[in-house]
Design a protein around this motif. Structure first.
Motif, PDB file in Angstrom:
ATOM      1  N   MET A   1       0.842  -1.200   0.000  1.00  0.00           N
ATOM      2  CA  MET A   1       0.000   0.000   0.000  1.00  0.00           C
ATOM      3  C   MET A   1       0.872   1.243   0.000  1.00  0.00           C
ATOM      4  N   LYS A   2       0.570   2.190  -0.888  1.00  0.00           N
ATOM      5  CA  LYS A   2       1.322   3.431  -0.961  1.00  0.00           C
ATOM      6  C   LYS A   2       0.809   4.415   0.079  1.00  0.00           C
ATOM      7  N   VAL A   3       1.725   5.088   0.748  1.00  0.00           N
ATOM      8  CA  VAL A   3       1.381   6.099   1.750  1.00  0.00           C
ATOM      9  C   VAL A   3       1.805   7.461   1.214  1.00  0.00           C
ATOM     10  N   SER A   4       0.913   8.451   1.276  1.00  0.00           N
ATOM     11  CA  SER A   4       1.213   9.819   0.842  1.00  0.00           C
ATOM     12  C   SER A   4       1.077  10.760   2.028  1.00  0.00           C
ATOM     13  N   VAL A   5       2.110  11.541   2.286  1.00  0.00           N
ATOM     14  CA  VAL A   5       2.096  12.481   3.407  1.00  0.00           C
ATOM     15  C   VAL A   5       2.647  13.825   2.925  1.00  0.00           C
ATOM     16  N   SER A   6       2.389  14.867   3.700  1.00  0.00           N
ATOM     17  CA  SER A   6       2.959  16.182   3.389  1.00  0.00           C
ATOM     18  C   SER A   6       3.056  17.009   4.654  1.00  0.00           C
ATOM     19  N   THR A   7       3.869  18.063   4.597  1.00  0.00           N
ATOM     20  CA  THR A   7       4.029  18.968   5.742  1.00  0.00           C
ATOM     21  C   THR A   7       4.252  20.385   5.220  1.00  0.00           C
ATOM     22  N   PRO A   8       3.825  21.411   5.989  1.00  0.00           N
ATOM     23  CA  PRO A   8       3.880  22.781   5.471  1.00  0.00           C
ATOM     24  C   PRO A   8       5.166  23.527   5.807  1.00  0.00           C
ATOM     25  N   SER A   9       5.449  24.542   4.995  1.00  0.00           N
ATOM     26  CA  SER A   9       6.416  25.564   5.368  1.00  0.00           C
ATOM     27  C   SER A   9       5.737  26.510   6.349  1.00  0.00           C
ATOM     28  N   PHE A  34       5.994  20.257   1.527  1.00  0.00           N
ATOM     29  CA  PHE A  34       6.905  19.194   1.122  1.00  0.00           C
ATOM     30  C   PHE A  34       6.112  17.893   1.182  1.00  0.00           C
ATOM     31  N   ARG A  35       6.186  17.082   0.119  1.00  0.00           N
ATOM     32  CA  ARG A  35       5.387  15.867   0.032  1.00  0.00           C
ATOM     33  C   ARG A  35       6.286  14.638  -0.094  1.00  0.00           C
ATOM     34  N   ALA A  36       5.760  13.502   0.378  1.00  0.00           N
ATOM     35  CA  ALA A  36       6.478  12.232   0.233  1.00  0.00           C
ATOM     36  C   ALA A  36       5.469  11.107   0.008  1.00  0.00           C
ATOM     37  N   GLN A  37       5.820  10.218  -0.877  1.00  0.00           N
ATOM     38  CA  GLN A  37       5.045   8.995  -1.096  1.00  0.00           C
ATOM     39  C   GLN A  37       5.970   7.814  -0.867  1.00  0.00           C
ATOM     40  N   GLY A  38       5.484   6.805  -0.154  1.00  0.00           N
ATOM     41  CA  GLY A  38       6.321   5.654   0.149  1.00  0.00           C
ATOM     42  C   GLY A  38       5.585   4.344  -0.002  1.00  0.00           C
ATOM     43  N   VAL A  39       6.339   3.301  -0.346  1.00  0.00           N
ATOM     44  CA  VAL A  39       5.785   1.954  -0.446  1.00  0.00           C
ATOM     45  C   VAL A  39       6.863   0.969   0.003  1.00  0.00           C
ATOM     46  N   LYS A  40       6.431  -0.126   0.616  1.00  0.00           N
ATOM     47  CA  LYS A  40       7.370  -1.118   1.144  1.00  0.00           C
ATOM     48  C   LYS A  40       8.037  -1.900   0.024  1.00  0.00           C
ATOM     49  N   ARG A  41       9.322  -2.224   0.223  1.00  0.00           N
ATOM     50  CA  ARG A  41      10.081  -3.076  -0.688  1.00  0.00           C
ATOM     51  C   ARG A  41      10.209  -4.473  -0.075  1.00  0.00           C
ATOM     52  N   GLU A  42      10.681  -5.412  -0.867  1.00  0.00           N
ATOM     53  CA  GLU A  42      10.885  -6.780  -0.384  1.00  0.00           C
ATOM     54  C   GLU A  42      12.281  -6.986   0.168  1.00  0.00           C
ATOM     55  N   ASP A  43      13.166  -5.980   0.031  1.00  0.00           N
ATOM     56  CA  ASP A  43      14.523  -6.107   0.547  1.00  0.00           C
ATOM     57  C   ASP A  43      14.738  -5.093   1.669  1.00  0.00           C
ATOM     58  N   ARG A  44      15.984  -4.805   2.013  1.00  0.00           N
ATOM     59  CA  ARG A  44      16.297  -3.859   3.090  1.00  0.00           C
ATOM     60  C   ARG A  44      17.031  -2.644   2.535  1.00  0.00           C
ATOM     61  N   ILE A  45      16.579  -2.186   1.388  1.00  0.00           N
ATOM     62  CA  ILE A  45      17.117  -0.986   0.754  1.00  0.00           C
ATOM     63  C   ILE A  45      16.079   0.134   0.860  1.00  0.00           C
ATOM     64  N   ILE A  46      16.510   1.307   1.356  1.00  0.00           N
ATOM     65  CA  ILE A  46      15.661   2.503   1.310  1.00  0.00           C
ATOM     66  C   ILE A  46      16.127   3.332   0.128  1.00  0.00           C
ATOM     67  N   HIS A  47      15.260   3.462  -0.853  1.00  0.00           N
ATOM     68  CA  HIS A  47      15.577   4.159  -2.102  1.00  0.00           C
ATOM     69  C   HIS A  47      14.762   5.451  -2.128  1.00  0.00           C
ATOM     70  N   VAL A  48      15.454   6.577  -2.029  1.00  0.00           N
ATOM     71  CA  VAL A  48      14.790   7.885  -1.947  1.00  0.00           C
ATOM     72  C   VAL A  48      15.072   8.661  -3.220  1.00  0.00           C
ATOM     73  N   THR A  91      12.949  -2.250   9.861  1.00  0.00           N
ATOM     74  CA  THR A  91      13.337  -3.603   9.465  1.00  0.00           C
ATOM     75  C   THR A  91      13.148  -3.863   7.983  1.00  0.00           C
ATOM     76  N   SER A  92      12.460  -2.974   7.290  1.00  0.00           N
ATOM     77  CA  SER A  92      12.161  -3.189   5.882  1.00  0.00           C
ATOM     78  C   SER A  92      12.718  -2.055   5.039  1.00  0.00           C
ATOM     79  N   GLY A  93      12.918  -2.337   3.763  1.00  0.00           N
ATOM     80  CA  GLY A  93      13.272  -1.289   2.827  1.00  0.00           C
ATOM     81  C   GLY A  93      12.025  -0.623   2.264  1.00  0.00           C
ATOM     82  N   TYR A  94      12.221   0.583   1.704  1.00  0.00           N
ATOM     83  CA  TYR A  94      11.089   1.329   1.147  1.00  0.00           C
ATOM     84  C   TYR A  94      11.536   2.094  -0.091  1.00  0.00           C
ATOM     85  N   ASP A  95      10.606   2.284  -1.020  1.00  0.00           N
ATOM     86  CA  ASP A  95      10.766   3.247  -2.103  1.00  0.00           C
ATOM     87  C   ASP A  95      10.036   4.518  -1.700  1.00  0.00           C
ATOM     88  N   ILE A  96      10.751   5.645  -1.672  1.00  0.00           N
ATOM     89  CA  ILE A  96      10.155   6.908  -1.230  1.00  0.00           C
ATOM     90  C   ILE A  96      10.440   7.986  -2.267  1.00  0.00           C
TER      91      ILE A  96
END
Length: 361
Positions: A1-9, A34-48, A91-96
């Motif tokens: 599941m993709k998560v979308s978040v944001s925060t203000p200046s 500033f916005r960010a979208q993230g989804v879980k990966r199957e490995d332990r890499i955080i790719h931003v 414990t998990s990697g994510y694509d952000i």
């Protein structure tokens, strides 16, 4: 599941350069985010992947290897290190994917909002209960951005972004007290970019450390805060013990604290006098310009042009030395002011108040 978040200046109304002096700030979140979208990966890499104004970069972080910093202000990596150090089990990697419409390097807390939103998306992806706690998010972001690299900044940006709305913040040594203000400010604010880059840490250090050193120097007379000069005017006689340069900076902070207290009373009454609010903003900026020396000729040109076209008041926004400023005006005059300043080659936008860090649909 993709998560979308944001925060203000944010814009700082009153208390600029006073949060790190354990004083008070009145700030408002604004609708640049500033916005960010993230989804879980199957490995332990955080790719931003990060994309913003004049910036595009990529970070690949292997959670099974030590995370070392490539440079100061390496906030993506420091956020992960701070979270892990404080017991958050990543414990998990994510694509952000991250993007922003906040001006970069202009005093609009782009680095803070990036750190806040990155921590928020990680907590959401981890489904950690602290994802609902704006204070925890603010403090984690402060540790990752300021404490981790021993930088001179304060807490205003982190709280203003995480909480949102109009806030009165009191920075006690033990704890920051957060007081959301329900007052609706009439009129509008207009943000302008001076098109000048600035060195935030250099400006902060030149404004911060001389004042802290002056307070320490006067400690033998029972003085421990700028607040002491306002609550007991007898202490003002000891200012002559300081060098002239330190006297100027301390006096500017004293008057800015008085200005904030006047504005606080106005907001608490619920009866906002627009002309008086404009005068207080001008007074605050005058101290920042003449006392702390953080304005520039371009900032002054923007403000003066805005005043000539109906703006009621305004000030530099953020640490200064370039970057952005804003003016306060009646809504009926806002477009005229915006056009007049933009005709001189500057960028501007009419602002609205906004909510804090959040999950977006």
């Amino acid at each position: 599941m993709k998560v979308s978040v944001s925060t203000p200046s944010r814009i700082c109304l009153f208390g600029e350069h006073q949060d790190y002096l354990n004083l008070e700030v009145i700030a408002s979140a604004i609708n640049l985010r500033f916005r960010a979208q993230g989804v879980k990966r199957e490995d332990r890499i955080i790719h931003v992947r990060l994309k913003g104004e004049h910036i595009e970069r990529e970070e690949i972080i292997d959670l099974d290897k030590p995370i070392t910093y490539d440079h100061n202000r390496d906030y993506i990596k420091s956020a992960i290190n701070v979270l892990r150090r404080k017991g958050y089990g990543i414990t998990s990697g994510y694509d952000i994917h991250m993007d922003s419409d906040i001006p970069i390097g202009k005093g609009m807390c782009s680095s803070t909002t990036m750190t806040v939103v990155f921590i928020k998306v990680l907590l959401e992806l981890m489904n950690h209960p602290d994802k609902h706690d704006p204070e925890k998010i603010a403090l984690l972001a402060f540790d990752a951005e300021v404490a981790e690299f021993n930088e001179p900044g304060g807490l205003m940006d982190h709280y203003a972004s995480a909480y949102g709305g109009l806030l009165h913040l009191t920075f006690n040594k033990e704890k920051t007290c957060v007081n959301p203000l329900q007052t609706e400010i009439p009129g509008c604010f207009i943000l302008f970019d001076s098109l000048e880059d600035k060195q935030t840490t250099k400006v902060l250090a030149s404004a911060k450390f001389p004042v802290l050193e002056a307070i320490h120097e006067l400690g033998e007379y029972g003085i421990s805060s700028i607040r002491d000069f306002v609550e007991n005017e007898d202490y003002l006689m000891y200012l002559e013990k300081l060098s002239l340069a330190r006297q100027v900076k301390v006096k500017a902070n004293i008057d800015n604290y008085k200005t904030l207290k006047e504005a606080e009373k106005m907001f608490a009454s619920g009866n906002i006098d627009s002309e008086r609010l404009g005068e207080l903003l001008k007074r605050h900026h005058g101290n920042l310009r003449d006392g702390l020396g953080i304005s520039t000729s371009k900032i002054e040109e923007i403000l003066n042009t805005a005043y000539e076209n109906g703006a009621l008041g305004g000030k530099i926004n953020g640490s200064g030395g370039g970057g952005c400023c804003y003016v306060y005006a009646h809504e009926a005059d806002s477009q005229k002011i915006l056009d007049a300043v933009c005709d001189k080659g500057y960028w501007g936008v009419i602002l609205k108040q906004d909510s804090g860090v959040r999950v977006d649909k």
